[in-house]
Design a protein around this motif. Structure first.
Motif: not given
Length: 144
Positions: A83-112
């Motif tokens: 739903p956020g598009g491919k770019s949001i995932l490629t951004r995580q990849l470009s950050l070089g981090g496979q630890d995605a806790d912070e970005r996952f929490v920022r962009w997702h809602h618990p009731s979603g």
């Protein structure tokens, strides 16, 4: 007009998350759905960090959220729509981090829908993972 939320009965079966942070609530719900399909942590498959690091290309990317490894490749290859598009995932990849806790929490809602779909992209638990200590709650003011 009355609509029933998809998965409402399932959400009601999850332990209460009142008083929990958004992150804690997301992780509790993710664990619920993953455990339902793959069993509880400790009985599931494990992968090492070295294995995870072999999956960090534009079409084959694994990330770690709450000590769980997920395959984002289907989104990057266009096999699944994010739903956020491919770019949001490629951004995580470009950050070089496979630890995605912070970005996952920022962009997702618990009731979603995300917490119900994580099991579809779950690979395994990360071997040797230790939960991060929760942030200390602070108060803004002290009245003496």
């Amino acid at each position: 007009v009355w609509e029933e939320a998809i998965g409402a009965d399932e959400d009601d079966a999850i332990e209460t998350t009142v008083g929990q942070s958004k992150q804690e609530t997301l992780f509790i719900k993710m664990e619920h759905f993953i455990s339902k399909k793959f069993g509880p942590r400790g009985q599931r498959k494990y992968v090492t960090m070295a294995e995870v690091e072999q999956h960090k290309s534009d079409e084959d990317f694994w990330c770690i959220i709450d000590g769980k490894v997920f395959d984002l490749g289907p989104f990057l290859r266009g096999e699944a729509k994010h739903p956020g598009g491919k770019s949001i995932l490629t951004r995580q990849l470009s950050l070089g981090g496979q630890d995605a806790d912070e970005r996952f929490v920022r962009w997702h809602h618990p009731s979603g829908n995300t917490v119900r779909r994580v099991q579809d992209y779950f690979v395994a638990d990360l071997e040797g993972w230790v939960p991060k200590a929760p942030p200390k709650k602070s108060s803004c003011c002290v009245i003496a």
